[in-house]
Design an enzyme around this catalytic site. Structure first.
Site, PDB file in Angstrom:
ATOM      1  CB  CYS A 162      28.535  65.752  75.878  1.00  0.00           C
ATOM      2  SG  CYS A 162      29.967  64.472  76.325  1.00  0.00           S
ATOM      3  CG  HIS A 301      24.987  66.415  80.652  1.00  0.00           C
ATOM      4  ND1 HIS A 301      24.976  66.305  79.140  1.00  0.00           N
ATOM      5  CD2 HIS A 301      26.248  66.239  80.718  1.00  0.00           C
ATOM      6  CE1 HIS A 301      26.063  65.961  78.728  1.00  0.00           C
ATOM      7  NE2 HIS A 301      26.958  65.827  79.776  1.00  0.00           N
ATOM      8  CD  GLU A 312      22.738  68.670  84.722  1.00  0.00           C
ATOM      9  OE1 GLU A 312      21.816  69.008  83.901  1.00  0.00           O
ATOM     10  OE2 GLU A 312      23.210  67.537  84.755  1.00  0.00           O
ATOM     11  CE  LYS A 333      23.767  62.409  78.654  1.00  0.00           C
ATOM     12  NZ  LYS A 333      23.000  63.522  78.868  1.00  0.00           N
ATOM     13  CG  HIS A 338      26.836  60.447  77.894  1.00  0.00           C
ATOM     14  ND1 HIS A 338      26.696  61.276  76.857  1.00  0.00           N
ATOM     15  CD2 HIS A 338      27.582  61.401  78.557  1.00  0.00           C
ATOM     16  CE1 HIS A 338      26.966  62.551  76.771  1.00  0.00           C
ATOM     17  NE2 HIS A 338      27.711  62.590  78.036  1.00  0.00           N
ATOM     18  CG  PHE A 397      34.751  65.652  77.877  1.00  0.00           C
ATOM     19  CD1 PHE A 397      34.328  65.512  78.998  1.00  0.00           C
ATOM     20  CD2 PHE A 397      35.520  64.421  77.257  1.00  0.00           C
ATOM     21  CE1 PHE A 397      34.256  64.453  79.610  1.00  0.00           C
ATOM     22  CE2 PHE A 397      35.567  63.477  78.115  1.00  0.00           C
ATOM     23  CZ  PHE A 397      34.669  63.290  79.252  1.00  0.00           C
TER      24      PHE A 397
END
Length: 409
Positions: A162, A301, A312, A333, A338, A397
């Site tokens: 990502c 994110h 975050e 998002k 996503h 990830f």
């Protein structure tokens, strides 16, 4: 020091198949999430996604050529064509050896892989399409873009889950800043809304099981329960500042800083204390020569997972200190879902426009505050406010972290 600016933008997203339509949706706070139509989800626990709607590959290529491209490559090429048209570049007038491509995808041609595996099982693995391999390999979007525009410089594909789209942009920034290239097309593309893709992420319990499109992708909301898969592409044209000025290019913003770190902690879970994501943000600010108080907006994110949004938030507080409370931070998002390897690229396009237009995109469908995500997340409505500089974060990830900083020229 060579400066790097953005002179072209392109996008294919769940909220618009070009930059203009996408930005209009951002201004309106439009949510592009709905019931999956790419395959039958009757009886599935996960039924929602952010699908691209009404996409026509014949708007930029022939039907026969489109059949030889996986959907992720089609999205990438469409966005690249828009970005190049937007930039006004004429590659025939450039040194094409100094024009390159870095285009990310997290998974590549997943739809093609799934289809050909089923064909092999039902017929014979010796009867697979001769286009199977070049359609499915992850670097092929970058390859097609280079072929289309005759770009002979560096051509590669970043695969960092990502964070890939942001890493592709940041690595392209360095190619220009360090003098290796003058022009780079960069970004990311993804098309993983298939039964295999949704099934794989669903089995990890990573996806939201909500059946309400307005309560599925809800970053920083206390009721969040997983992310919503999106698809599409974002492409930027980066150019050395003096080169852009000399040809009279329209400049959207300057790309001024890039940070990249790794949690080195877990294959999927972020570091709960946010320490390495925080260092990533700090590195980007240091390269840009900006203090925390000089950043007005962060495109987070913000995946809508319990762990990500909490960690975050901690990372932002660590990196920005007392300035964190004055920051506007939102997750687009909430509108797009996503987009995996394309997410950082699409969000970079949005963040660039936020700087240019002095607009802060909203986090839509926000209802229930979470005391562990207590920053100013710009709930539900776009905010008109001066944006001197903005940051875009991507956390992938594998522990990959990437932060980009855009500022007014």
């Amino acid at each position: 020091m060579r400066r790097v600016v953005i002179t072209g933008l392109g996008a294919v997203t769940p909220i618009g198949n070009n930059v203009s339509d996408m930005w209009k949706s951002v201004e309106e706070g439009k949510c592009g999430i709905g019931r999956i139509t790419h395959f039958d989800v009757e009886g599935w626990n996960v039924t929602l996604a952010g699908e691209v709607k009404g996409f026509d590959p014949e708007s930029f290529t022939t039907r026969s050529e489109a059949r030889k491209m996986d959907l992720f490559t089609q999205y990438a090429l469409a966005a690249a064509q828009e970005a190049m048209d937007d930039s006004g570049l004429d590659i025939s007038a450039e040194d094409s050896d100094r024009c390159g491509v870095i285009l990310s995808s997290g998974i590549g041609g997943l739809g093609t892989i799934q289809r050909e595996c089923l064909r092999g099982e039902s017929k014979s693995y010796e009867r697979l399409s001769p286009h199977f391999i070049p359609m499915s390999i992850t670097n092929m979007a970058a390859g097609h873009i280079s072929i289309r525009f005759g770009l002979h410089g560096m051509c590669t594909c970043v695969v960092t889950a990502c964070a890939g789209g942001s890493n592709a942009i940041g690595d392209s920034f360095r190619q220009i800043k360090d003098g290796y290239h003058d022009i780079m097309l960069c970004g990311g593309s993804e098309a993983s809304i298939t039964s295999l893709g949704i099934g794989g992420f669903s089995s990890m319990k990573a996806l939201s099981s909500s059946d309400d499109p307005n309560r599925a992708s809800i970053p920083f909301d206390k009721e969040r329960n997983g992310f919503v898969m999106g698809e599409g592409a974002g492409v930027l044209v980066l150019e050395e500042y003096e080169h852009a000025k000399a040809r009279g290019a329209r400049i959207y913003a300057e790309l001024a800083g890039y940070g990249s770190t790794c949690d080195a902690n877990h294959v999927t879970a972020p570091l709960e204390d946010g320490s390495m994501a925080s260092k990533c943000m700090t590195k980007a600010m240091e390269e840009a020569g900006l203090a925390p108080g000089e950043i007005d907006y962060i495109n987070a994110h913000g995946t809508s997972t319990v762990l990500n949004d909490k960690s975050e938030t901690k990372a932002v507080k660590l990196a920005f200190g007392d300035a964190a409370g004055k920051l506007a931070i939102s997750s687009t998002k909430s509108m797009t879902g996503h987009l995996l390897g394309a997410s950082g690229a699409v969000e970079a396009v949005i963040t660039t426009l936020a700087v240019q237009k002095d607009c802060i995109p909203p986090t839509v469908n926000y209802k229930v505050p979470d005391e562990e995500c207590d920053l100013d997340i710009v709930p539900n409505e776009l905010r008109r406010s001066t944006v001197r500089a903005a940051m875009s974060n991507s956390l992938g990830f594998g522990g990959h972290n990437a932060s980009l900083i855009f500022k007014k020229v």
